[in-house]
Structure formats: structure tokens, C-alpha cells
Design a protein around this motif. Structure first.
Motif, mmCIF file in Angstrom:
data_model
loop_
_atom_site.group_PDB
_atom_site.id
_atom_site.type_symbol
_atom_site.label_atom_id
_atom_site.label_comp_id
_atom_site.label_asym_id
_atom_site.label_seq_id
_atom_site.Cartn_x
_atom_site.Cartn_y
_atom_site.Cartn_z
ATOM 1 N N GLY A 39 0.823 -1.208 0.000
ATOM 2 C CA GLY A 39 0.000 0.000 0.000
ATOM 3 C C GLY A 39 0.855 1.255 0.000
ATOM 4 N N ALA A 40 0.229 2.359 0.294
ATOM 5 C CA ALA A 40 0.900 3.665 0.335
ATOM 6 C C ALA A 40 0.886 4.196 1.765
ATOM 7 N N ILE A 41 1.943 4.941 2.091
ATOM 8 C CA ILE A 41 1.994 5.640 3.381
ATOM 9 C C ILE A 41 1.760 7.118 3.090
ATOM 10 N N ARG A 42 0.686 7.662 3.622
ATOM 11 C CA ARG A 42 0.318 9.053 3.385
ATOM 12 C C ARG A 42 0.361 9.838 4.690
ATOM 13 N N GLY A 43 0.576 11.140 4.554
ATOM 14 C CA GLY A 43 0.563 11.957 5.758
ATOM 15 C C GLY A 43 1.060 13.354 5.506
ATOM 16 N N THR A 44 1.413 14.034 6.593
ATOM 17 C CA THR A 44 1.908 15.412 6.516
ATOM 18 C C THR A 44 3.102 15.580 7.445
ATOM 19 N N VAL A 45 3.933 16.532 7.085
ATOM 20 C CA VAL A 45 5.060 16.927 7.927
ATOM 21 C C VAL A 45 4.877 18.409 8.261
ATOM 22 N N THR A 46 4.782 18.719 9.529
ATOM 23 C CA THR A 46 4.733 20.111 9.962
ATOM 24 C C THR A 46 6.072 20.463 10.607
ATOM 25 N N THR A 47 6.503 21.697 10.432
ATOM 26 C CA THR A 47 7.810 22.108 10.931
ATOM 27 C C THR A 47 7.738 23.468 11.620
ATOM 28 N N ALA A 98 10.143 25.262 6.401
ATOM 29 C CA ALA A 98 10.972 24.079 6.137
ATOM 30 C C ALA A 98 10.149 22.878 5.671
ATOM 31 N N ALA A 99 8.828 22.904 5.872
ATOM 32 C CA ALA A 99 7.992 21.739 5.544
ATOM 33 C C ALA A 99 8.030 21.393 4.062
ATOM 34 N N LYS A 100 8.160 22.398 3.202
ATOM 35 C CA LYS A 100 8.152 22.134 1.763
ATOM 36 C C LYS A 100 9.436 21.465 1.285
ATOM 37 N N TRP A 101 10.462 21.434 2.138
ATOM 38 C CA TRP A 101 11.719 20.772 1.788
ATOM 39 C C TRP A 101 11.865 19.418 2.478
ATOM 40 N N ALA A 102 10.861 18.974 3.190
ATOM 41 C CA ALA A 102 10.974 17.732 3.976
ATOM 42 C C ALA A 102 11.043 16.497 3.085
ATOM 43 N N VAL A 103 11.647 15.447 3.641
ATOM 44 C CA VAL A 103 11.770 14.149 2.959
ATOM 45 C C VAL A 103 11.357 13.064 3.940
ATOM 46 N N VAL A 104 10.536 12.126 3.474
ATOM 47 C CA VAL A 104 10.093 10.983 4.280
ATOM 48 C C VAL A 104 10.643 9.719 3.646
ATOM 49 N N TYR A 105 11.203 8.824 4.454
ATOM 50 C CA TYR A 105 11.848 7.632 3.895
ATOM 51 C C TYR A 105 11.782 6.454 4.873
ATOM 52 N N VAL A 150 2.348 -1.763 7.306
ATOM 53 C CA VAL A 150 1.660 -1.604 6.027
ATOM 54 C C VAL A 150 0.899 -2.878 5.712
ATOM 55 N N ASP A 151 -0.418 -2.779 5.709
ATOM 56 C CA ASP A 151 -1.322 -3.844 5.258
ATOM 57 C C ASP A 151 -2.447 -3.120 4.535
ATOM 58 N N GLY A 152 -2.162 -2.707 3.300
ATOM 59 C CA GLY A 152 -2.985 -1.706 2.641
ATOM 60 C C GLY A 152 -2.403 -0.341 2.967
ATOM 61 N N ASP A 153 -3.172 0.719 2.802
ATOM 62 C CA ASP A 153 -2.673 2.073 3.040
ATOM 63 C C ASP A 153 -2.535 2.367 4.536
ATOM 64 N N ALA A 154 -1.562 3.237 4.851
ATOM 65 C CA ALA A 154 -1.329 3.649 6.237
ATOM 66 C C ALA A 154 -1.123 5.161 6.253
ATOM 67 N N SER A 155 -1.211 5.762 7.429
ATOM 68 C CA SER A 155 -1.053 7.211 7.539
ATOM 69 C C SER A 155 -0.157 7.554 8.727
ATOM 70 N N LEU A 156 0.603 8.639 8.563
ATOM 71 C CA LEU A 156 1.507 9.131 9.612
ATOM 72 C C LEU A 156 1.517 10.658 9.590
ATOM 73 N N THR A 157 1.781 11.238 10.752
ATOM 74 C CA THR A 157 1.954 12.682 10.862
ATOM 75 C C THR A 157 3.233 12.966 11.639
ATOM 76 N N PHE A 158 4.065 13.845 11.089
ATOM 77 C CA PHE A 158 5.320 14.214 11.735
ATOM 78 C C PHE A 158 5.306 15.692 12.095
ATOM 79 N N ASP A 159 5.881 16.001 13.256
ATOM 80 C CA ASP A 159 6.012 17.393 13.694
ATOM 81 C C ASP A 159 7.486 17.605 14.020
ATOM 82 N N LEU A 160 8.186 18.333 13.172
ATOM 83 C CA LEU A 160 9.625 18.543 13.347
ATOM 84 C C LEU A 160 9.886 19.937 13.891
ATOM 85 N N HIS A 161 10.625 19.996 14.981
ATOM 86 C CA HIS A 161 10.981 21.297 15.576
ATOM 87 C C HIS A 161 12.154 21.080 16.513
ATOM 88 N N ARG A 162 12.777 22.151 16.872
ATOM 89 C CA ARG A 162 13.901 22.079 17.819
ATOM 90 C C ARG A 162 13.405 22.148 19.257
#
Length: 241
Positions: free
Chosen positions: A75-83, A88-95, A229-241
Motif C-alpha cells: 500500500g501507500a503511506i500518506r501523511g503530513t510533515v509540519t515544521t 521548512a515543511a516544503k523541503w521535507a523528505v520521508v523515507y 503496512v497492510d494496505g494504506d497507512a497514515s503518519l503525521t510528523f512534527d519537526l521542531h527544535r
């Protein structure tokens, strides 16, 4: 009594005797035939009733292989990264941290108009990055991160290639032009995706399984979560110092 009369009487008595003798035989044979027929009918009925379960049961029981095949789905892993800062969010990379490098992804960075382009490059561990210079004056490329390296002077139309053996994020700087800055992110697998301008991402075609998923953005600490992952999954990341 005449001889002729005696012969007629004997014949009549013989006929009666034969008729009586035949009656028990015929009557006695009927039960035998009837019993055989009844036994045969019973045998057929019993055979049919006992054979039915062995034929019907497999037809209504799903094969184990069919159940196992449909038990796990890619499946696919979908979500958002907030910073923080939000830019900086528009330059984020998920891997994926613990998937394989199915195919090496190399990079190319140009020095143009006193800018490293692109601002963020993503390559896989073991890949190479080629640095070029399109400006009419020399540049320099070095990084203070990890093993710390300096590629020296990069002349106009010059080319320098560097290999990146291990995963990690590298800040790129130029000792001739302090305002120049960019990043190389070396990821441990071929499964990575960049976020869009709003910080959203979709990492497609991930095989079924449990993974460590990391999110990175320039100048911010890496965040890691675990997902199955068993079908689609979702995650949310919050990056900050």
C-alpha cells in the motif's frame, strides 16, 4: 375298470402332484428375491449417505493458501510533515529506514548565480553526487557534518564527484561565498518521497510489513515512527527544535 380308464386316472393324479410340488418352489423363491432387492436398496442408500460428507466437505472449505495470499497487502503511506519554522515543511523528505536499496539514486548539484541548485538533494547510500560550476568564477564545496570533507576549489565549468557511503544529512557550504548553503540527504533505502509545498506526502508501492519511517527537514532533528503496512497507512510528523 378298463385299462384306458386306469391310465387316464394315473395321468390326472400325476398332474395334480406336479402342480402341488411347483407351488412351494415358486413361493419360496419370492422372499429370496425380495430380500436381495431390499438388501441391495439398503446398501445403495447407505453408500450414498456415507459418501456425501467426503465429497461435499472439501467443496465448502476455502483452501488455506487462498486465505494466506489475501492476508497481507502492499500500500501507500500518506501523511503530513509540519515544521517550526513552517517554511521548512516544503523541503521535507520521508523515507523508510529498514528497507533495501533496490536501485541506486545519484545526484547532481550545480553552482549557479552563487546558489547550490537544487537546495535539497536526496541520494541513496553508496551513490554519488556530481558537483558542477556554471558561474564565471570559482566556488568551493565542503561540509562540516559527520566525517567532514572539503572538495577544494571548483573552477568554472569544473566537475567534482563525491561518493556517500553511509546514510546521513550533510550541509553544503562554500568557503568563498558564506551566503551559499544547501543539503544532501543520504537515505538508507530506495523508498523515499519529498513533501509538496504544504508538507503533504504519499510514499507509494510499499510492500506489506512493519517499518521504521523517518522524516527530515533542513536544520531540524529527524523524527522516526513505526508503521505496519497492510494496505494504506497514515503518519503525521512534527519537526521542531
Amino acid at each position: 375298470m378298463s385299462r384306458h380308464a386306469i391310465l387316464v386316472l394315473i395321468g390326472a393324479l400325476t398332474a395334480v402332484s406336479v402342480a402341488r410340488a411347483g407351488t412351494p418352489d415358486t413361493a419360496g423363491s419370492a422372499p429370496t428375491v425380495g430380500a436381495a432387492a431390499a438388501t441391495a436398496t439398503s446398501a445403495v442408500a447407505n453408500t450414498g449417505s456415507s459418501a456425501a460428507p467426503s465429497v461435499v466437505a472439501p467443496a465448502v472449505t476455502p483452501p488455506a493458501a487462498a486465505v494466506a495470499t489475501g492476508s497481507a497487502r502492499s500500500g501507500a503511506i500518506r501523511g503530513t510533515v509540519t515544521t517550526k519554522p513552517g517554511s521548512a515543511a516544503k523541503w521535507a523528505v520521508v523515507y523508510l529506514e529498514d528497507a533495501a536499496v533496490a536501485q541506486a539514486v545519484n545526484g547532481s548539484i550545480n553552482n549557479k548565480l552563487m546558489t547550490f541548485s537544487p537546495y535539497v538533494s536526496v541520494v541513496t547510500a553508496g551513490a554519488k553526487v556530481t558537483f558542477t560550476n556554471a558561474d564565471p568564477f570559482p566556488h568551493n564545496v565542503f561540509s562540516p557534518d559527520h566525517e567532514k570533507w572539503d572538495l577544494g576549489q571548483l573552477v568554472q565549468h569544473g566537475t567534482i564527484t563525491k561518493s556517500f557511503a553511509k546514510p546521513g544529512a550533510y550541509t553544503l557550504l562554500c568557503n568563498m561565498h558564506p551566503t551559499m548553503k544547501a543539503y544532501v540527504l543520504v537515505v538508507p533505502s530506495s523508498y523515499f518521497v519529498r513533501t509538496d509545498a504544504q508538507g503533504s506526502f504519499t510514499l507509494k508501492d510499499v510492500p506489506a510489513g512493519t517499518y521504521k519511517v523517518s522524516a527530515w527537514a533542513p536544520g531540524l532533528p529527524i523524527a522516526t515512527q513505526t508503521v505496519t503496512v497492510d494496505g494504506d497507512a497514515s503518519l503525521t510528523f512534527d519537526l521542531h527544535r
